[in-house]
Enzyme design. Structure first.
Site, PDB file in Angstrom:
ATOM      1  N   ASP A  37       6.147  -9.664   5.892  1.00  0.00           N
ATOM      2  CA  ASP A  37       5.232 -10.489   6.686  1.00  0.00           C
ATOM      3  C   ASP A  37       5.928 -11.236   7.817  1.00  0.00           C
ATOM      4  OD1 ASP A  37       3.317  -9.650   4.903  1.00  0.00           O
ATOM      5  OD2 ASP A  37       2.684 -11.644   4.273  1.00  0.00           O
ATOM      6  N   CYS A  76       1.743  -4.300   3.080  1.00  0.00           N
ATOM      7  CA  CYS A  76       3.047  -4.077   2.447  1.00  0.00           C
ATOM      8  C   CYS A  76       3.266  -2.738   1.737  1.00  0.00           C
ATOM      9  CB  CYS A  76       3.354  -5.219   1.492  1.00  0.00           C
ATOM     10  SG  CYS A  76       1.968  -5.726   0.470  1.00  0.00           S
ATOM     11  N   HIS A 131       7.140  -2.724  -4.856  1.00  0.00           N
ATOM     12  CA  HIS A 131       5.725  -2.651  -4.506  1.00  0.00           C
ATOM     13  C   HIS A 131       5.230  -1.260  -4.150  1.00  0.00           C
ATOM     14  CE1 HIS A 131       2.219  -5.359  -2.973  1.00  0.00           C
ATOM     15  NE2 HIS A 131       2.017  -4.849  -4.189  1.00  0.00           N
ATOM     16  N   ASN A 273       5.127  -5.491   8.123  1.00  0.00           N
ATOM     17  CA  ASN A 273       3.866  -5.642   8.862  1.00  0.00           C
ATOM     18  C   ASN A 273       3.907  -6.964   9.603  1.00  0.00           C
ATOM     19  OD1 ASN A 273       2.869  -5.957   5.580  1.00  0.00           O
ATOM     20  ND2 ASN A 273       2.729  -7.761   6.885  1.00  0.00           N
TER      21      ASN A 273
END
Length: 479
Positions: A37, A76, A131, A273
């Site tokens: 982020d 993500c 993730h 991102n």
């Protein structure tokens, strides 16, 4: 900027078919650093006037700062899967962020850059946020070692309960328990320990994935108090969080220097991102990330959702102190590493990325297919995008509304069958903030680009797995 004779000869060594070096000392090491982020406007070297990032500024001075660097997705999990495979993430069935227990995951038959390099004799390590599955550290779905990592030290999603002394790390299948520092420092220390224990006779691939500056944010008090000008709630916490991550990057660079690995290691720093918004959910009050001059934020297919910081360094090979506006993407990591390591890029599945080696000296990258993105849960109307040269076309689908939550079984019918029926067109050279839609003023260009985007989307949809058809109540076990 043009390539010097020495650098040109080195690049030609890697580019020429069949000429790739086979000895460890002739192949570079790789350190890929991925933040979570981090906004396009969050670093001092990208124009931020407040946040202190001296180590990343130094890295940019030592190498090349990319002005047009893109993540593989505006969120993500897809972004990570796309970086690892060189494939746009919808082809993989990783459509959105993956909640714990979710059926979606990076399937074991996908060839990751770690798996390819490991097969070529590289040592491989993954450190930080994983993730890429819903069933983490379970035999129900593939884990980092199934995707080519010899050593892994990871969390399923975020550092928990916050960045301060997280308790949810797993090392090679074994829970670690409480840690004693902030997440980025814990991750950097683990990576450095592995680096110091490695076999010096073999090259390595390190994938370092910081949780910062994703929520839930926490930061060292001394760094928080160093931002007295930050008066909004949570603002100083965010600024300090980025600075703490910058300190971790500095620690990694110092470790490379100590091991005398600077000249033999290709470093690539980027984000998964764009920045989180303050209003998307109640606990995001610390998310003060900046999109810089770009339109949108995380979860948007406008530029700020997918255009991210990008810095690369490899002394003697990547131009020093350069600023390059050649578009590169997360999907380009796999082809780049393969080229430099002398490993063949897989041909049994579509690879959407292209080697970014020409951008080492700001030369054009020749792509068979333009960079493209697809995200059915975009917070704004466009759900597909494609960049070709200075132009970006964005496609809007034929449905009335988007799915309100992350992927659920049954969503495949929508994802695999939606069509693009309206389009927006922007020239980024003249309109970086995407304020002037030129779809009416450029009808021929719009038709050409929109038809190409529709064709790309159709191919992606045909390849995407149908999770609903593959499982009913639980995912298939590995193997």
């Amino acid at each position: 900027m043009r390539v010097g004779l020495r650098s040109l000869l080195v690049c030609c060594l890697f580019v020429a078919t069949g000429q790739a070096a086979s000895q460890a000392e002739d192949r570079p090491n790789f350190l890929i650093i991925l933040c979570d982020d981090l906004g396009y406007g969050d670093l001092a070297c990208y124009g931020n006037k407040t946040i202190k990032t001296p180590n990343l500024d130094k890295l940019a001075d030592q190498g090349t700062r990319l002005t047009d660097c893109y993540s593989a997705a505006p969120v993500c999990s897809p972004s990570r899967a796309g970086l690892l495979t060189g494939r746009t993430p919808n082809r993989l069935g990783v459509y959105d962020w993956i909640p714990e227990g979710n059926v979606t995951h990076l399937r074991e038959d996908e060839k990751t850059v770690a798996k390819l390099l490991k097969g070529a004799g590289y040592q491989t390590g993954q450190f930080g946020k994983w993730h890429c599955n819903g069933h983490f550290n379970s035999d129900l779905q593939p884990q980092p070692d199934d995707h080519g990592f010899d050593h892994w030290f990871a969390t399923q999603n975020n550092a928990s309960p916050t960045h301060k002394q997280p308790t949810n790390f797993v090392r090679n299948g074994e829970p670690v328990g409480p840690t004693k520092d902030f997440s980025c420092q814990v991750v950097a220390d683990e990576a450095i320990g592995w680096l110091e224990r490695r076999d010096p006779e073999k090259p390595f691939f390190m994938f370092v994935c910081f949780h910062e500056p994703h929520e839930p944010i926490d930061s060292p008090e001394d760094l928080v108090t160093s931002y007295p000008q930050a008066t909004k709630k949570g603002e100083a916490l965010y600024y300090a969080n980025v600075t703490n991550m910058d300190k971790a990057v500095g620690k990694l660079m110092a470790a490379l220097d100590k091991e005398k690995l600077d000249d033999s290691t290709f470093v690539f720093f980027t984000s998964d991102n764009g920045p989180e918004t303050l209003s998307r959910y109640r606990s995001a009050w610390r998310s003060h990330g900046s999109p810089g001059p770009l339109r949108g934020m995380k979860l948007h297919l406008y530029e700020a959702g997918i255009r991210v910081p990008g810095i690369m360094r490899w002394p003697g090979h990547v131009a020093k102190g350069a600023v390059c506006d050649e578009p590169v993407g997360g999907v380009d990591v796999l082809p780049t590493c393969c080229q430099l390591a002398g490993v063949k890029v897989p041909t049994d599945k579509t690879i959407d990325g292209t080697s970014m080696v020409p951008a080492f000296h700001c030369e054009p990258i020749k792509r068979e297919t333009p960079l493209h993105w697809h995200y059915y849960r975009s917070l704004t109307e466009p759900v597909s995008a494609m960049r070709d040269g200075d132009w970006v076309v964005l496609g809007i689908w034929d449905l009335d509304k988007k799915k309100p939550r992350h992927y659920q079984p049954g969503d495949d019918d929508v994802i695999k069958n939606y069509k693009l029926v309206r389009f927006e067109l922007y020239n980024l050279k003249d309109d970086l903030g995407q304020r002037r839609d030129l779809s009416s003023a450029e009808p021929e260009r719009l038709e050409k680009m929109s038809e190409q985007l529709k064709g790309i989307l159709k191919g992606v949809q045909q390849e995407a797995p149908d999770w609903t058809a593959q499982t009913t109540t639980s995912p298939q076990k590995k193997g």
